[in-house]
Each structure stands twice: as structure tokens, then as C-alpha cells.
Scaffold this motif. Structure first.
Motif, PDB file in Angstrom:
ATOM      1  N   THR A 355       0.825  -1.218   0.000  1.00 58.34           N
ATOM      2  CA  THR A 355       0.000   0.000   0.000  1.00 58.34           C
ATOM      3  C   THR A 355       0.854   1.260   0.000  1.00 58.34           C
ATOM      4  N   THR A 356       2.174   1.101  -0.085  1.00 54.10           N
ATOM      5  CA  THR A 356       3.074   2.259  -0.132  1.00 54.10           C
ATOM      6  C   THR A 356       3.301   2.674  -1.584  1.00 54.10           C
ATOM      7  N   PRO A 357       3.825   3.891  -1.827  1.00 57.53           N
ATOM      8  CA  PRO A 357       3.920   4.404  -3.205  1.00 57.53           C
ATOM      9  C   PRO A 357       4.740   3.525  -4.148  1.00 57.53           C
ATOM     10  N   GLY A 358       4.380   3.572  -5.418  1.00 62.26           N
ATOM     11  CA  GLY A 358       5.043   2.783  -6.439  1.00 62.26           C
ATOM     12  C   GLY A 358       4.735   1.314  -6.262  1.00 62.26           C
ATOM     13  N   LEU A 359       5.717   0.479  -6.550  1.00 61.85           N
ATOM     14  CA  LEU A 359       5.553  -0.957  -6.346  1.00 61.85           C
ATOM     15  C   LEU A 359       5.557  -1.324  -4.873  1.00 61.85           C
ATOM     16  N   GLY A 360       6.040  -0.404  -4.024  1.00 65.83           N
ATOM     17  CA  GLY A 360       6.065  -0.658  -2.582  1.00 65.83           C
ATOM     18  C   GLY A 360       7.230  -1.525  -2.168  1.00 65.83           C
ATOM     19  N   LEU A 361       8.401  -1.298  -2.776  1.00 63.61           N
ATOM     20  CA  LEU A 361       9.567  -2.124  -2.470  1.00 63.61           C
ATOM     21  C   LEU A 361      10.831  -1.267  -2.450  1.00 63.61           C
ATOM     22  N   GLU A 362      11.872  -1.828  -1.825  1.00 65.32           N
ATOM     23  CA  GLU A 362      13.192  -1.191  -1.788  1.00 65.32           C
ATOM     24  C   GLU A 362      14.247  -2.256  -2.060  1.00 65.32           C
ATOM     25  N   LEU A 363      15.123  -1.987  -3.012  1.00 63.35           N
ATOM     26  CA  LEU A 363      16.191  -2.928  -3.334  1.00 63.35           C
ATOM     27  C   LEU A 363      17.214  -2.981  -2.209  1.00 63.35           C
ATOM     28  N   ASP A 364      17.704  -4.172  -1.919  1.00 66.17           N
ATOM     29  CA  ASP A 364      18.809  -4.365  -0.983  1.00 66.17           C
ATOM     30  C   ASP A 364      20.098  -4.267  -1.800  1.00 66.17           C
ATOM     31  N   GLU A 365      20.785  -3.135  -1.692  1.00 65.17           N
ATOM     32  CA  GLU A 365      21.927  -2.875  -2.565  1.00 65.17           C
ATOM     33  C   GLU A 365      23.066  -3.871  -2.365  1.00 65.17           C
ATOM     34  N   GLN A 366      23.275  -4.317  -1.146  1.00 66.82           N
ATOM     35  CA  GLN A 366      24.359  -5.272  -0.892  1.00 66.82           C
ATOM     36  C   GLN A 366      24.084  -6.616  -1.556  1.00 66.82           C
TER      37      GLN A 366
END
Length: 374
Positions: A355-366
Motif C-alpha cells: 500500500t506504499t507508493p510505487g511498487l512498494g519495495l526497496e532494493l537491498d543494494e548489498q
């Protein structure tokens, strides 16, 4: 007057991830999964994330991870850099005029533009697409070990954990009688607690399918996915007229125009929807509209995408009026590693839609750096 928000750059990464077990299909056995992760940076500082994933290199379709990356970098990026990042219609029409086919790559690009637009507007992608009518989609699980006892044990575990209650079996590569006995034993063990479907991945002839459909119906199977070659539309239509259980078109749908032709010919009463096959979340909704107009049931399919592509599909499927045959958005559950900070949430047989903006995800850069191909 403020300056227009434009697309500034593209970044594509090929990411190789391990799977929990080999995944056997009629045309290929997967021992891992390869994703193409795309980031589109815009002049307002927003970064849209997309994914383009196929199965088994070139074993399934005409695009491979390597060709997807090359074509996005060489053809899609020059077409779109400098264009208005807020106008998805204009951007994708520009792609339509300049690029033929390449629906997997196109899906990754459309997904990233939708993710960026959702973040820009403060809305989830489902709301950008018109608004969700469900907060989760029910998810089927594929039993693909090929071992009857192991598949029954796996299904029982999924039921106990309330993770899946619809099961699909990949058959068609082996002896038909043995395949049907395998399916029948699993359905008998599960009884009415779960539904069982089969996916043939185009492996049967029409003659084999006529006989097998009757035996599968007697075993309690509820649908047969793509039994014949995707090119054999006439054979599928004949089989559909006589099969005691419904057929589902999958590989036969390679584009939105394909779905219209298949609906006209009456090849199947169920369509598998896949964003990669039609060119993105917005494109897949056009196929869904054709199916709905023709009275065809809908099933949310997967190319065994990772979490980015799976959530993109889920946002689109959340907007559909009816999703009678549910989905198979289990791709992330097949992987032993995720590249997101928080993995998608599965509970009570469903994948929950962010329900958060966009796809609602954050990439784990490591993790992304760890698994990205050098």
C-alpha cells in the motif's frame, strides 16, 4: 512554468539467484533463476524499478536475459532518454513505433515507469492503474519435483502453513500414463482440501490430449494448461469443444493481438495473464479486457519472476473485476535469496499487495551487488 520531468538514464543488471530445488518443466529444468533488474532515473530524482525475467534462457521464449539487457541498453534507452517521465502513454507509444516484439524487455521498462510515477504521485501502482478491488491475490504452488511422494509431502506442508491450497503439476515430458497416475495419486491424497491443475507446456499432440483430458477429469483435475503447441489454434479449439475439463491458454498468448485472435477462435475458456508476455502491467490489462468481453476466465500467471516482477503483476491483477482462477505468483518463494530489503508478504494463501507508493519495495543494494553478474 516549471521544467518538464524527463527520463535521464537507464541501468540494467543481470542477477543470478539460486532456487530451493530444481524446477522441472516440459521443455527445461531450472536449477536457478536469472532476473534482469532495471532502474530508470528521472530528472526529479525519482528512480523507477522494473524487472524482466524469462525461463531457461531461450528454452521458453524468444528473449533471453542477455538479449533483454542488450536491447534495453541499445534500443529502449536512446528512445526514451529525454522524454517526459510523467506521460506513460506517450513513452510507451514511442516504444511501440520504434521497437517490434521484445515484450519481456518492454514489460520491464513499463514497470519501472509505473513505479516512478507511483512514487511521484504518492500512490501504489494498483491505484495508478485505476484502483485495487482486492488487497491480496490467492497464489497456487507448482509441485515440480517429479516424485509423487515428495510432491504429496510438499503439498501437505503448504496446506498446514496456509500458504497454498491450489497446486499445479508440470507434466508432459514423460510417459503419459505415468504422468496421469502421478497426478491422480496426488489428487487422491489431497482430496477436497485442495485443487489440482496440470500444465503440459505444449508437449502433447491433439490425439494424446483427447484421451488424457478424459482420464484427468476422472482423477479430479480442474484444468489443463496449454496441452498443444501454441501455433495449433485449430487443434486447441477442437480439443476445447470436447474436453470434459477446461483448457487454459498460456504460451499461445504472445501479445495482446494474440489474445483477441484466440478469443475469436474459442481455443480456451481460461487465459493466463503474464505481464512479460504482453509487454507490461498496463498491457496485460488490455488482454484481460478482451478476455472479459468474451466471457473468458482469468488466471494471473508468472514467468517465475523475482519479487519486483511479481509485485508488478500483483498490482495489475489487484485491479481486475474477476480473477476466478486466482494466480501463481510464487516466483519469490522459489528463490533462496531475495534482493529486496523486505520480501513480499504471503499469508492465508495470498500474496498481499503493498500500500506504499510505487511498487512498494526497496532494493537491498548489498545483495543486489552480490548476485549481479559481472
Amino acid at each position: 512554468m516549471s521544467a518538464p520531468i524527463t527520463i535521464q538514464s537507464f541501468e540494467t543488471l543481470i542477477v543470478d539467484l539460486p532456487t530451493i530445488r530444481p524446477h522441472k518443466l516440459a521443455m527445461h529444468t531450472m536449477h536457478g533463476q536469472t532476473l534482469v533488474i532495471l532502474r530508470i532515473r528521472c530528472s526529479d530524482g525519482i528512480v523507477g524499478i522494473g524487472e524482466a525475467t524469462t525461463i531457461g534462457g531461450l528454452a521458453y521464449a524468444g528473449e533471453s536475459p542477455e538479449s533483454i539487457k542488450i536491447n534495453i541498453d541499445t534500443w529502449f534507452a536512446p528512445l526514451l532518454i529525454g522524454q517526459d517521465a510523467t506521460n506513460l502513454n506517450a513513452a510507451m507509444q514511442r516504444v511501440d513505433r520504434g521497437i517490434r516484439g521484445n515484450t519481456f524487455a518492454r514489460s520491464g521498462v513499463e514497470t519501472a515507469l509505473l513505479d516512478a510515477q507511483g512514487k511521484r504521485l504518492g500512490l501504489p501502482v494498483a491505484e495508478v492503474l485505476g484502483g485495487r478491488v482486492r488487497d491480496g491475490v490467492e497464489v497456487a504452488w507448482t509441485l515440480a519435483s517429479g516424485d509423487t511422494g515428495r510432491d504429496i509431502d510438499e503439498a501437505e506442508q503448504m496446506l498446514d502453513r496456509r500458504r497454498h491450497r491450489h497446486f499445479k503439476l508440470k507434466i508432459g515430458a514423460g510417459d503419459v500414463a505415468r504422468d496421469i497416475a502421478h497426478v491422480a495419486a496426488i489428487k487422491k491424497a489431497l482430496g477436497e482440501r485442495a485443487s489440482v491443475r496440470v500444465d503440459i507446456n505444449q508437449a502433447w499432440s491433439e490425439a494424446v490430449a483427447i484421451s488424457a483430458s478424459r482420464r484427468l477429469a476422472e482423477a479430479g483435475v480442474e484444468l489443463i494448461e496449454q496441452p498443444l503447441s501454441r501455433f495449433d489454434r485449430a487443434g486447441m479449439a477442437r480439443l476445447n469443444a470436447h474436453s470434459p475439463i477446461p483448457l487454459m491458454a498460456d504460451e499461445a498468448i504472445e501479445s495482446v493481438p494474440d489474445s483477441f485472435a484466440l478469443a475469436q477462435l474459442g481455443v480456451a475458456p481460461i487465459f493466463a495473464l503474464k505481464i512479460a508476455k504482453t509487454g507490461g502491467p498496463r498491457a496485460v490489462l488490455r488482454t484481460a479486457a478482451i478476455a472479459e468481453a468474451a466471457g473468458i476466465g482469468l488466471y494471473g500467471g508468472t514467468m517465475l519472476e523475482g519479487s519486483v516482477g511479481t509485485l508488478a503483476s500483483a498490482h495489475a491483477f489487484a485491479t481486475l473485476d474477476k480473477l476466478e482462477w486466482h494466480t501463481e505468483l510464487f516466483g519469490p518463494l522459489l528463490l533462496t535469496e531475495d534482493i529486496l530489503v523486505e520480501a513480499p508478504l504471503y499469508r492465508d494463501f495470498q500474496l498481499m499487495i503493498p500500500t506504499t507508493p510505487g511498487l512498494g519495495l526497496e532494493l537491498d543494494e548489498q545483495r543486489l551487488a552480490r548476485f549481479a553478474r559481472r
